[in-house]
Design a protein around this motif. Structure first.
Motif: not given
Lengths: 373, 652
Positions: B311-322
């Protein structure tokens, strides 16, 4: 191959056998027995592939084999045969021969009779490698090179042929009601007439030269002189026990020990072999020139065809068994793999009607209910 | 020495009295512990005679987990042969499907354990099964996440879709609740109704949430407009479609529009008359406080994480996950101070720290199955860059070796271990060589199977050793034929000689051969050892003699001595065998042959005299020998005479 059903059973399976069905009815078998080996506790188990719920009869091969009952077995189960509908004979690595009884009402197995140490050395146990029965008679063979004859209705041992073989006898089968056939670890096939009192075989047939150990033997259901054996190098041999002293035909089949060979009981143009190399082969022969179309149909649905040796069919409609015509033949011989690729040994197979069951060292049982025969 | 990662676990050994000294011995998968005889001052009691076996891994003995080992073995072998010829970028789908196969095997096992746990009446067994189920659950959870993050390596956009699938799969109690609600008389009034709807929304299962909402809408015709609006918002919620031509930026724009629309609805109090709908609206906006209010429905911090991303970051990048993972974990777990191992493992996965994941799993789990297979798969995906251990070869091989060694300690799973060793290029063979020799061989069939393993790998040392074990056993049981077969198979000349000696001894004492079927069929294997050749040839002599082929028999007999195939100790027997041939009416030995026989006899007596001089043999035995020699001499002389006459006579 789609109709093959695999079930993991948490024990290495050494033998699988269908329970016999009455000859008159065209019933398919529903119950089979398995024996395990190399476990701390070995078992003989009975399984059913029948649809007891009565539901979903249409998708018959959805049904997994269901365990009906099992019983602990002393030592590895090295062989297993149904004596009749309710009794099973087992051969144990401890040298014992046991008759188990199945009680269908309570779904239990119990020991009905046991001959302990039927096979033995003076101060050690000798594994019993194979049994064969023709009710009420039971014949067992073992690593001690003895042939022992029992009767299911008698306490004691009927007859012992001491030193029947100087090496291990790997398998035994009936040739006629009074004659048995044994194979040993130096590539010999010995014919024993149980009516004769002497301790020597009535005939010895052997592989020439290389003495490849033979592990299994089966007799053609209709033509009793035709016998198939499988050996350590995976070669299938067809013998005519009437005359020749060496095999009529040798066929390269598997790349490792062939553990079992079986003619189809009612359609002996089909033969099945399984091996340590993890494969199960279906062999198909036909000597009739007017039947090749059937043959092609038959091979359509089966899996990968390997080493198919197709020769133009001739018009020779003789009564000679297709198997005996061998490689010089004018017949067709086709083989096809029946299992998906796997690496561990297929130790045993049994075929009855359209159903085939086999067991592996990968602790799986495969049931195929649509064998094309 | 390196620092320890975890505190050592203490295992209490029952039946060991305090103050005793313990000794131990390492085994491949276990240790043996015993009381030593050492007596501390003041101790009086004598030591116990028990040996305790301490195992690290109990799972290997579970019959259901055996299925896991067997099925995964099959997958493992398949993985090792994944098209070497296929370019590496085309392999990814294959690796993902293999990973899924592994997971489905875990699932199958888990389900079976669960069924069993329900059926069992023994409370202790039920707890143990329950524990195994939860371990498998955790394993599958970790594996699935690793599959999404490392193996499939989904890019931004599809990453979230995969994570949603991951959460849906492991938070399946919603479906159960739904069933319960739907089966009740009036689902919309069921006390769990709103939980179900909210749960669906939290998992992004919009369609299902809408269907549930319809039931409520039918119950409140007055509020129909409000429900319609919610339905519209839900149905319009954009999901990224990796297969469409839409770019990520385009998707982002659409999503932002939708987000603003939801925000507008909340601002203008469209849902103010229904607190539930208003709450759902807040969730759709990704309102942190509202999300945290659903803690019970979310259950875990990683569900919270995925919902928040949705609901906030549907296009999250793998590198930002952590970054999100860390913050969600702290937000969610603030009440509980300690995080469990599972949490840190998952966190490490989100941080893409593969080695940490493997290390933590190795510490927490009590068997190597999981880490060995996962590491192997990751290694095939080329994800483990040369991470050098200061022991063994590399991580993959180290773990596989540990796992396979564990299997080898098992009574019957040793066969599986062979294939694992085969795929450890550096130390696999050495391990296999050491282990295979130690497999107990109860029957010949088992011995043949072990032999086949060795022969396929050209392990000639082991082949010899196994055959020797079998031959010795046969010999001990007086099965000379079997013993000989085994030594022929091993090409063990020394042992074949020994057994041949036994055959000859038996012949000397009994006067007949045993095991004729074998000796008559030696064929080329006869050449293995001199003594065996002699045995075979000597038997041939008897056969020829029996068939009355006298001249052939005589020739063979003589050649046995002149070609020095027969040991000298046996010459007397051979010469005695020649006696009946010499006594035949017709001449069998020619003049030359008779001379040679005489020469043999003389050589024998000469060496016997020499031996007797040095040893001083008892007189009586000599007498018998002496008579024999004299008899022979007489027969030889007579034969020589008739032979000379015969050869001198010209047939007319």
């Amino acid at each position: 191959m789609e109709s093959v059903n695999a079930k993991y059973v948490s024990q290495k399976v050494s033998r699988t056998r269908w329970r016999p069905v009455s000859v008159s009815s065209f019933q398919q078998p529903e119950i089979f027995a398995t024996g395990s080996w190399d476990n701390e506790d070995n078992k003989v188990s009975l399984w059913s592939i029948g649809n007891y719920g009565g539901l979903g009869m249409e998708d018959g091969f959805e049904g997994d084999p269901q365990l009906l009952c099992d019983i602990k077995h002393d030592g590895d189960v090295l062989d297993l045969q149904f004596l009749d509908q309710e009794r099973i004979v087992t051969a144990s690595s401890t040298g014992g021969v046991t008759i188990l009884r199945h009680h269908p009402n309570s779904q239990t197995l119990s020991v009905s009779h046991q001959w302990e140490r039927a096979h033995r050395y003076p101060c050690d146990n000798a594994p019993c490698t194979s049994v064969v029965c023709s009710s009420p008679e039971i014949v067992s063979v073992g690593e001690d090179g003895r042939i022992v004859v029992f009767r299911a209705d008698q306490e004691g041992v009927c007859r012992v042929i001491e030193n029947a073989d100087s090496s291990t006898i790997h398998a035994v089968t009936y040739l006629r009601t009074t004659e048995v056939l044994t194979v040993n670890s130096i590539g010999q096939l010995k014919l024993w007439d149980l009516r004769q009192q002497g301790g020597s075989p009535s005939k010895i047939l052997s592989l020439s030269g290389d003495r490849v150990p033979l592990h299994c033997v089966d007799r053609h259901p209709n033509q009793q002189h035709v016998v198939a054996t499988g050996g350590q190098d995976g070669t299938l041999c067809i013998w005519d026990v009437r005359e020749e002293s060496s095999p009529v035909a040798l066929m390269e089949a598997h790349s490792a020990e062939m553990w079992e060979v079986h003619f189809h009981p009612t359609n002996p143009d089909h033969l099945f072999t399984c091996s340590e190399d993890g494969s199960l082969l279906h062999w198909e022969t036909s000597s009739h020139s007017d039947m090749p179309s059937l043959l092609h149909e038959g091979s359509r649905n089966s899996g990968v065809t390997s080493r198919s040796a197709m020769a133009p069919a001739g018009g020779n409609k003789s009564l000679i068994s297709a198997w005996l015509s061998g490689d010089s033949s004018k017949s067709c011989l086709k083989t096809s793999h029946m299992l998906p690729s796997q690496t561990l040994s297929v130790n045993s197979l049994d075929v009855l009607g359209q159903c085939l069951v086999c067991g592996t060292d990968g602790e799986a049982i495969f049931v195929n209910r649509q064998v094309l025969v | 020495m390196e620092e320890l990662d975890v505190e050592a676990v203490v295992t209490e050994i029952p039946a060991v009295s305090t103050g005793k000294h313990m000794g131990f011995a390492w085994g491949p998968g276990d240790i043996l512990v015993y009381e030593t005889l050492y007596k501390a001052k003041g101790a009086s009691s004598s030591g116990s005679s028990l040996i305790h076996e301490v195992r690290k891994d109990e799972d290997i003995y579970s019959p259901i987990l055996r299925k896991l080992f067997n099925e995964s073995h099959h997958i493992f072998v398949g993985l090792q042969t994944v098209g070497e010829d296929v370019p590496s970028k085309n392999k990814k789908p294959q690796f993902v499907s293999i990973s899924k196969n592994y997971r489905s095997v875990i699932r199958a096992c888990m389900e079976e354990l669960q069924q069993l746990a329900v059926l069992t009446k023994d409370a202790e067994a039920a707890t143990r099964l329950g524990n195994q189920v939860s371990i498998l659950l955790a394993i599958e959870l970790i594996w699935n996440l690793c599959e999404v993050l490392f193996i499939d390596a989904a890019p931004a956009g599809s990453l979230l879709l995969h994570l949603l699938d991951w959460v849906r799969l492991h938070k399946a109690d919603v479906d159960e609740k739904t069933r319960e609600v739907l089966q009740s008389e009036s689902p919309a009034e069921h006390h769990n109704y709103w939980d179900v709807v909210v749960s669906y929304v939290l998992q992004g299962r919009v369609e299902e949430a809408r269907q549930m909402l319809v039931k409520q809408a039918n119950l409140h015709p007055a509020a129909r407009g409000m429900f319609k609006l919610m339905d519209k918002l839900l149905s319009k919620m954009p999901f990224y479609n990796p297969r469409s031509t839409q770019t990520l930026t385009e998707f982002d724009v659409i999503w932002r529009h939708w987000h603003e629309e939801v925000d507008r609805c909340l601002q203008d109090n469209s849902f103010s008359s229904n607190q539930h709908l208003e709450f759902i609206c807040k969730i759709l906006l990704g309102d942190e406080d509202s999300l945290l209010e659903c803690k019970d429905l979310l259950g875990t911090w990683y569900h919270f994480l995925v919902t928040r991303l949705l609901f906030c970051h549907p296009t999250v990048k793998p590198t930002d996950l952590h970054y999100y993972a860390q913050s969600c974990m702290t937000m969610f777990l603030d009440s509980r101070s300690v995080s469990e191992p599972l949490d840190s493992i998952l966190l490490a996965s989100f941080e893409f720290d593969i080695h940490q994941v493997i290390k933590d799993c190795s510490i927490v789990l009590n068997n190597w199955w999981f880490v060995a297979h996962l590491t192997d798969l990751l290694d095939h995906c080329k994800l483990l860059q040369s991470h050098n251990l200061h022991f063994g070869s590399n991580l993959r091989e180290f773990l596989l070796l540990e796992y396979a060694s564990g299997l080898f300690t098992h009574h019957s799973l040793w066969q599986l271990a062979v294939d694992y060793f085969d795929h450890c290029p550096e130390f696999g063979r050495v391990y296999l060589e050491l282990q295979i020799e130690r497999v107990p061989l109860e029957t010949e069939r088992k011995a043949l199977k072990v032999l086949r393993v060795c022969e396929e790998r050209q392990m000639s040392e082991q082949v010899r050793s196994i055959c020797k074990i079998m031959a010795t056993r046969a010999l001990r049981n007086n099965r000379l034929g079997s013993a000989l077969s085994w030594s022929i198979r091993a090409k063990d000349a020394a042992f074949a000689t020994l057994i041949s000696e036994r055959f000859l001894q038996d012949y000397s004492t009994r006067g007949t051969f045993s095991d004729l079927d074998l000796i008559d069929n030696l064929g080329p294997s006869m050449l293995l050892s001199n003594r065996l050749t002699f045995l075979g040839k000597y038997r041939e002599f008897h056969r020829l003699y029996g068939q009355k082929h006298f001249s052939k028999a005589a020739k063979l007999l003589l050649s046995l001595m002149t070609a020095k195939i027969a040991p000298q100790s046996f010459w007397m027997t051979l010469l005695t065998d020649a006696l009946p041939l010499l006594e035949q009416k017709e001449v069998i030995f020619s003049v030359d042959q008779t001379y040679e026989l005489m020469f043999c006899l003389e050589e024998l007596t000469f060496s016997q005299v020499a031996a007797a001089a040095s040893e001083k043999k008892p007189r009586q035995e000599d007498d018998v020998e002496q008579t024999k020699v004299e008899l022979l001499r007489l027969a030889l002389a007579r034969n020589l005479a008739t032979a000379i006459v015969k050869e001198g006579t010209v047939d007319t």
